[in-house]
Design an enzyme around this catalytic site. Structure first.
Site, PDB file in Angstrom:
ATOM      1  N   THR A 187     -15.605  15.056  11.005  1.00 49.03           N
ATOM      2  CA  THR A 187     -15.165  13.832  11.663  1.00 49.03           C
ATOM      3  C   THR A 187     -16.150  13.364  12.726  1.00 49.03           C
ATOM      4  OG1 THR A 187     -13.449  12.861  13.066  1.00 49.03           O
ATOM      5  CG2 THR A 187     -13.804  15.206  13.293  1.00 49.03           C
ATOM      6  N   HIS A 189     -19.960   8.111   1.513  1.00 53.22           N
ATOM      7  CA  HIS A 189     -18.615   8.150   2.069  1.00 53.22           C
ATOM      8  C   HIS A 189     -17.737   6.999   1.596  1.00 53.22           C
ATOM      9  CE1 HIS A 189     -15.382   8.918   4.742  1.00 53.22           C
ATOM     10  NE2 HIS A 189     -15.706   8.061   5.684  1.00 53.22           N
ATOM     11  N   HIS A 239     -21.989   8.666   5.331  1.00 51.00           N
ATOM     12  CA  HIS A 239     -21.459   9.301   6.533  1.00 51.00           C
ATOM     13  C   HIS A 239     -22.532  10.249   7.060  1.00 51.00           C
ATOM     14  CE1 HIS A 239     -18.846  11.461   9.266  1.00 51.00           C
ATOM     15  NE2 HIS A 239     -17.837  10.668   8.961  1.00 51.00           N
ATOM     16  N   SER A 256     -11.138   1.315   6.851  1.00 54.44           N
ATOM     17  CA  SER A 256     -10.721   1.388   5.443  1.00 54.44           C
ATOM     18  C   SER A 256      -9.199   1.359   5.341  1.00 54.44           C
ATOM     19  CB  SER A 256     -11.271   2.649   4.780  1.00 54.44           C
ATOM     20  OG  SER A 256     -10.717   3.806   5.382  1.00 54.44           O
ATOM     21  N   LEU A 257      -8.506   1.702   6.420  1.00 48.59           N
ATOM     22  CA  LEU A 257      -7.044   1.684   6.388  1.00 48.59           C
ATOM     23  C   LEU A 257      -6.496   0.301   6.087  1.00 48.59           C
ATOM     24  CD1 LEU A 257      -6.202   3.964   9.456  1.00 48.59           C
ATOM     25  CD2 LEU A 257      -5.854   4.503   7.050  1.00 48.59           C
ATOM     26  N   ARG A 303     -22.796   4.434  11.983  1.00 46.69           N
ATOM     27  CA  ARG A 303     -23.062   5.388  10.912  1.00 46.69           C
ATOM     28  C   ARG A 303     -24.386   5.145  10.201  1.00 46.69           C
ATOM     29  NH1 ARG A 303     -16.995   5.328   8.260  1.00 46.69           N
ATOM     30  NH2 ARG A 303     -16.026   6.752   9.759  1.00 46.69           N
TER      31      ARG A 303
END
Length: 376
Positions: A19, A118, A7, A168-169, A51
């Protein structure tokens, strides 16, 4: 396991993340010269680049001597040009976090940041129903009966070599549901299930008891710090063959040193010393697989950036028409999954490969999309 996502906005000195919404609201990066350096690396996307691109650009600025602070080892994220009302309405958590961990007022000062680990794209390999798979002798998927995995511990291979924000959800939401549906479809309440060999339970309990009573000379915290420094030095944003080999050898040494670990607390209530030792044992195992996979993949792809192998090597050159191109053999290209298997010698792994699944189940109706190079 070589695909580790950094990240770009980890808070310097604390590691907690800021964030990516701050960049969406207009935040941008500055080096020690006050330059908005992202314009050099991604002229179009600039500070809104993905990223891995941003993390590598930040690292390059530090390596080129343009880092901020006394050690010149981080960069600045500027937010104080944004209206304070917007910051308070949309980024209140960041204002508090920066104040607590970096002692920075974001309405007046830049936030010190650096790339921070991350997410791991790798994990326990599964199919689309969350069933854990391994490889048979023909290099084909073989389902491990009765074993499921979902969430970030799993690898359903939906992220490729680099995860998009918020994706990732689906590791948990989509594949958690898939696991449940498959279990309901193939099992019923009260049915007789196979029982593991007694040796499995015995090995786990023996390991627990051994670590709880460990009376070596190396405290867990000391060994953990050595592991952190090793991975930071040898397996960071940029990778290079000689450094990775040193890192692999050092991780093996740390695995050997773990036999001499010291646990002071012998109790069974709130024993953080023992918990941290068990966690360190798992982290060492993960480090072994990560470094071995990084050293093995002789190309750059997604989050895996090799300084000595900077190009991505697919079976075809997808930037050109496929007509007339000769497909590379399995040994000549890297568009394949790395499968790492632990062996008895601590710190060592065997590596095999799993094919990339290109087509959907209804391939006749949904055409597959060939890979394409990502450019800025």
């Amino acid at each position: 396991m070589e695909f580790v996502q950094f990240h770009p906005t980890g808070m310097y000195g604390a590691g907690c993340l800021i964030t990516e919404g701050v960049r969406g609201e207009g935040g941008f990066f500055l080096n020690s010269k006050g330059e908005r350096f992202m314009e050099r690396y991604a002229p179009q996307a600039k500070d809104l680049a993905s990223r891995d691109v941003v993390a590598r650009a930040m690292t390059l600025e530090v390596l080129n001597g343009n880092g901020c602070g006394p050690l010149k080892d981080h960069v600045h994220l500027q937010l104080h040009h944004i209206d304070e009302k917007i910051l308070r309405e949309r980024l209140p958590g960041i204002m508090v976090t920066a104040k607590i961990f970096a002692k920075v007022d974001v309405t007046k000062e830049p936030v010190p940041v650096l790339p921070t680990v991350h997410y791991n794209m790798g994990g326990v390999p599964t199919d689309f129903m969350g069933r854990v798979v391994t490889l048979n002798d023909e290099q084909e998927d073989q389902i491990v009966e009765g074993l499921y995995a979902c969430g970030e511990t799993s690898c359903a291979s939906v992220h490729g070599a680099n995860r998009l924000g918020a994706n990732s959800l689906l590791d948990l939401i989509i594949f958690g549901r898939s696991c449940a549906l498959d279990i309901v479809a193939n099992n019923s309440p009260g049915e007789e299930l196979p029982t593991p060999d007694d040796s499995v339970h015995e090995q786990s309990l023996d390991n627990f008891k051994r670590l709880r009573a460990a009376e070596g000379s190396t405290p867990t915290a000391q060994l953990r710090l050595e592991l952190q420094r090793t991975m930071t030095s040898y397996a960071a944003v940029f990778r290079e063959g000689a450094l990775l080999q040193k890192g692999r050898d050092r991780v093996r040494e740390l695995c050997a040193m773990f036999k001499d670990v010291k646990v002071t607390d012998r109790t069974m209530v709130w024993n953080t010393d023992l918990v941290e030792t068990l966690e360190l044992q798992n982290m060492l195992a993960n480090a072994v697989h990560i470094v071995a996979a990084m050293e093995n993949r002789k190309e750059s792809r997604g989050s895996h950036a090799r300084e000595d192998f900077k190009t991505r090597i697919d079976e075809y050159d997808y930037s050109k028409p496929l007509d007339g191109q000769e497909k590379k053999s399995e040994e000549e290209h890297w568009r394949k999954h790395t499968m790492t298997f632990a062996v008895k010698d601590e710190g060592c792994v065997n590596i095999r490969y799993r094919k990339v699944i290109d087509e959907t189940l209804d391939a006749d109706e949904v055409p597959s999309l060939p890979p394409a190079p990502r450019t800025y």
